[in-house]
Motif scaffolding. Sequence first.
Motif, PDB file in Angstrom:
ATOM      1  N   LEU A  28       4.215  17.581 -16.634  1.00 37.98           N
ATOM      2  CA  LEU A  28       3.717  17.577 -18.419  1.00 37.98           C
ATOM      3  C   LEU A  28       2.734  18.520 -18.800  1.00 37.98           C
ATOM      4  CD1 LEU A  28       4.965  15.796 -20.633  1.00 37.98           C
ATOM      5  CD2 LEU A  28       3.040  14.290 -20.203  1.00 37.98           C
ATOM      6  N   GLU A  29       1.847  18.878 -17.870  1.00 39.79           N
ATOM      7  CA  GLU A  29       0.558  19.851 -18.290  1.00 39.79           C
ATOM      8  C   GLU A  29       1.181  21.095 -18.115  1.00 39.79           C
ATOM      9  OE1 GLU A  29      -2.081  18.744 -15.228  1.00 39.79           O
ATOM     10  OE2 GLU A  29      -3.492  17.460 -16.426  1.00 39.79           O
ATOM     11  N   GLU A  30       2.274  21.307 -17.492  1.00 41.85           N
ATOM     12  CA  GLU A  30       2.730  22.724 -17.391  1.00 41.85           C
ATOM     13  C   GLU A  30       3.914  22.732 -18.553  1.00 41.85           C
ATOM     14  OE1 GLU A  30       5.196  22.762 -13.586  1.00 41.85           O
ATOM     15  OE2 GLU A  30       3.072  22.963 -12.429  1.00 41.85           O
ATOM     16  N   GLU A  31       4.459  21.865 -19.136  1.00 34.81           N
ATOM     17  CA  GLU A  31       5.179  21.819 -20.135  1.00 34.81           C
ATOM     18  C   GLU A  31       4.411  22.090 -21.549  1.00 34.81           C
ATOM     19  OE1 GLU A  31       7.597  18.246 -20.703  1.00 34.81           O
ATOM     20  OE2 GLU A  31       8.466  18.515 -18.575  1.00 34.81           O
ATOM     21  N   LYS A  59       1.316  11.504 -10.304  1.00 35.40           N
ATOM     22  CA  LYS A  59       0.503  12.915 -10.234  1.00 35.40           C
ATOM     23  C   LYS A  59       1.525  13.930 -10.631  1.00 35.40           C
ATOM     24  CE  LYS A  59      -3.298  11.514  -7.276  1.00 35.40           C
ATOM     25  NZ  LYS A  59      -4.089  11.403  -6.066  1.00 35.40           N
ATOM     26  N   ASN A  60       2.674  13.910  -9.773  1.00 41.47           N
ATOM     27  CA  ASN A  60       3.702  14.824 -10.163  1.00 41.47           C
ATOM     28  C   ASN A  60       4.050  15.094 -11.617  1.00 41.47           C
ATOM     29  OD1 ASN A  60       3.573  15.628  -7.267  1.00 41.47           O
ATOM     30  ND2 ASN A  60       5.341  14.321  -6.802  1.00 41.47           N
ATOM     31  N   ARG A  61       4.318  13.806 -12.169  1.00 39.64           N
ATOM     32  CA  ARG A  61       4.800  13.858 -13.631  1.00 39.64           C
ATOM     33  C   ARG A  61       3.853  14.395 -14.532  1.00 39.64           C
ATOM     34  NH1 ARG A  61       7.284   8.216 -14.988  1.00 39.64           N
ATOM     35  NH2 ARG A  61       7.263   9.137 -16.958  1.00 39.64           N
ATOM     36  N   ILE A  62       2.517  13.933 -14.138  1.00 38.82           N
ATOM     37  CA  ILE A  62       1.497  14.639 -14.902  1.00 38.82           C
ATOM     38  C   ILE A  62       1.309  16.125 -14.904  1.00 38.82           C
ATOM     39  CG2 ILE A  62      -1.139  14.654 -15.034  1.00 38.82           C
ATOM     40  CD1 ILE A  62      -1.143  11.503 -14.547  1.00 38.82           C
ATOM     41  N   GLU A 108       0.913  -1.162   0.018  1.00 40.96           N
ATOM     42  CA  GLU A 108       0.159   0.034   0.003  1.00 40.96           C
ATOM     43  C   GLU A 108       0.811   1.399   0.120  1.00 40.96           C
ATOM     44  OE1 GLU A 108      -3.986   1.267   2.374  1.00 40.96           O
ATOM     45  OE2 GLU A 108      -3.413  -0.801   2.610  1.00 40.96           O
ATOM     46  N   LYS A 109       1.922   1.247   0.754  1.00 33.06           N
ATOM     47  CA  LYS A 109       2.764   2.549   0.845  1.00 33.06           C
ATOM     48  C   LYS A 109       3.576   2.635  -0.791  1.00 33.06           C
ATOM     49  CE  LYS A 109       3.931   2.148   5.604  1.00 33.06           C
ATOM     50  NZ  LYS A 109       4.945   2.011   6.666  1.00 33.06           N
ATOM     51  N   ASP A 110       3.788   1.389  -0.966  1.00 32.75           N
ATOM     52  CA  ASP A 110       4.555   1.427  -2.428  1.00 32.75           C
ATOM     53  C   ASP A 110       3.699   2.086  -3.344  1.00 32.75           C
ATOM     54  OD1 ASP A 110       6.898   0.669  -1.633  1.00 32.75           O
ATOM     55  OD2 ASP A 110       6.704  -1.615  -2.449  1.00 32.75           O
ATOM     56  N   MET A 111       2.279   1.688  -3.351  1.00 38.49           N
ATOM     57  CA  MET A 111       1.181   2.079  -4.190  1.00 38.49           C
ATOM     58  C   MET A 111       1.152   3.595  -4.016  1.00 38.49           C
ATOM     59  SD  MET A 111       0.968  -0.315  -6.393  1.00 38.49           S
ATOM     60  CE  MET A 111      -0.244   0.552  -7.362  1.00 38.49           C
ATOM     61  N   ASP A 112       0.986   4.266  -3.180  1.00 40.30           N
ATOM     62  CA  ASP A 112       0.930   5.544  -2.557  1.00 40.30           C
ATOM     63  C   ASP A 112       1.927   6.190  -3.290  1.00 40.30           C
ATOM     64  OD1 ASP A 112      -1.328   5.236  -1.112  1.00 40.30           O
ATOM     65  OD2 ASP A 112      -0.556   4.970   0.904  1.00 40.30           O
ATOM     66  N   GLN A 113       3.346   5.814  -2.980  1.00 40.58           N
ATOM     67  CA  GLN A 113       4.265   6.303  -3.443  1.00 40.58           C
ATOM     68  C   GLN A 113       4.383   6.612  -5.064  1.00 40.58           C
ATOM     69  OE1 GLN A 113       8.043   4.664  -2.509  1.00 40.58           O
ATOM     70  NE2 GLN A 113       9.258   6.569  -3.060  1.00 40.58           N
ATOM     71  N   THR A 114       4.099   5.682  -5.812  1.00 40.83           N
ATOM     72  CA  THR A 114       3.816   5.359  -7.288  1.00 40.83           C
ATOM     73  C   THR A 114       2.798   6.324  -7.708  1.00 40.83           C
ATOM     74  OG1 THR A 114       4.354   3.078  -7.326  1.00 40.83           O
ATOM     75  CG2 THR A 114       3.256   3.965  -9.084  1.00 40.83           C
ATOM     76  N   ILE A 115       1.539   6.487  -6.903  1.00 41.26           N
ATOM     77  CA  ILE A 115       0.538   7.424  -7.232  1.00 41.26           C
ATOM     78  C   ILE A 115       0.884   8.819  -7.255  1.00 41.26           C
ATOM     79  CG2 ILE A 115      -1.702   8.205  -6.696  1.00 41.26           C
ATOM     80  CD1 ILE A 115      -2.422   5.088  -6.070  1.00 41.26           C
ATOM     81  N   LEU A 119       1.089  12.321 -21.911  1.00 43.42           N
ATOM     82  CA  LEU A 119       0.128  12.598 -20.880  1.00 43.42           C
ATOM     83  C   LEU A 119      -0.942  11.481 -20.698  1.00 43.42           C
ATOM     84  CD1 LEU A 119      -0.626  14.924 -18.642  1.00 43.42           C
ATOM     85  CD2 LEU A 119      -2.124  15.981 -20.610  1.00 43.42           C
ATOM     86  N   MET A 120      -1.412  11.179 -21.762  1.00 42.47           N
ATOM     87  CA  MET A 120      -2.402  10.066 -21.864  1.00 42.47           C
ATOM     88  C   MET A 120      -1.740   8.857 -21.328  1.00 42.47           C
ATOM     89  SD  MET A 120      -4.430  10.761 -25.268  1.00 42.47           S
ATOM     90  CE  MET A 120      -4.325   9.212 -26.042  1.00 42.47           C
ATOM     91  N   ASP A 121      -0.674   8.301 -21.709  1.00 42.97           N
ATOM     92  CA  ASP A 121       0.067   7.419 -21.192  1.00 42.97           C
ATOM     93  C   ASP A 121       0.157   7.397 -19.572  1.00 42.97           C
ATOM     94  OD1 ASP A 121       0.121   5.993 -23.542  1.00 42.97           O
ATOM     95  OD2 ASP A 121       2.100   6.574 -23.822  1.00 42.97           O
ATOM     96  N   LEU A 122       0.500   8.380 -19.083  1.00 43.94           N
ATOM     97  CA  LEU A 122       0.677   8.549 -17.488  1.00 43.94           C
ATOM     98  C   LEU A 122      -0.766   8.529 -16.718  1.00 43.94           C
ATOM     99  CD1 LEU A 122       3.352  11.572 -17.536  1.00 43.94           C
ATOM    100  CD2 LEU A 122       3.724   9.018 -16.601  1.00 43.94           C
ATOM    101  N   ARG A 123      -1.593   9.137 -17.687  1.00 45.77           N
ATOM    102  CA  ARG A 123      -3.110   9.058 -16.896  1.00 45.77           C
ATOM    103  C   ARG A 123      -3.358   7.525 -16.878  1.00 45.77           C
ATOM    104  NH1 ARG A 123      -5.640  14.590 -19.506  1.00 45.77           N
ATOM    105  NH2 ARG A 123      -4.651  15.881 -17.876  1.00 45.77           N
ATOM    106  N   ASP A 124      -3.173   6.918 -17.956  1.00 50.17           N
ATOM    107  CA  ASP A 124      -3.780   5.472 -17.914  1.00 50.17           C
ATOM    108  C   ASP A 124      -3.052   4.711 -16.548  1.00 50.17           C
ATOM    109  OD1 ASP A 124      -5.031   3.229 -19.210  1.00 50.17           O
ATOM    110  OD2 ASP A 124      -3.244   2.764 -19.986  1.00 50.17           O
TER     111      ASP A 124
END
Length: 151
Positions: free
Chosen positions: A85-88, A79-82, A68-75, A113-118
């Motif tokens: 990318l939106e700022e770029e 979110k940060n990468r998205i 669960e902690k790993d999943m939280d970190q991944t999420i 962006l679509m890949d990251l959202r997926d």
Amino acid sequence: MAIESLMQQAGSFVDALTVKAAATDKTGNETAQAARVPEQGDTVTISEEGRALIALEKSGDSDELDQEKDMDQTIDTLKNRIQKLEEEIKAIEDGDLPEDRKQTQLQAKETMLMDLRDQLLKAEQTKLKVSGMADGGGTRANGFGNTAETF
């Protein structure tokens, strides 16, 4: 004389009771020792296989928490990468590039962006499964078996 013999018998009786009471009194240490090492009763021995199963159950709980902690970190990372990318994308749209280069870069960034959202959606679904919740917040539907076999 009868009274003297009765008194003597009563005295002997009282002495006998006092001696027995003193003999049966146990100290706190003796009582604790008796509780730890019972004189009678069953003895249980846990096999190595049983100990291994208990260890797996205990590690399973911590494994779920780790997952669960790993999943939280991944999420959070996704979110940060998205967001970056939106700022770029916003910077490219507001930039002074020629229109054809702008469209090419925007297309590439929007695909990423679509890949990251997926990936984010899949990570959130996995987190729900790890934490024991169903997708969509509901429970699994079990049908009545309306197949050709049941008719």
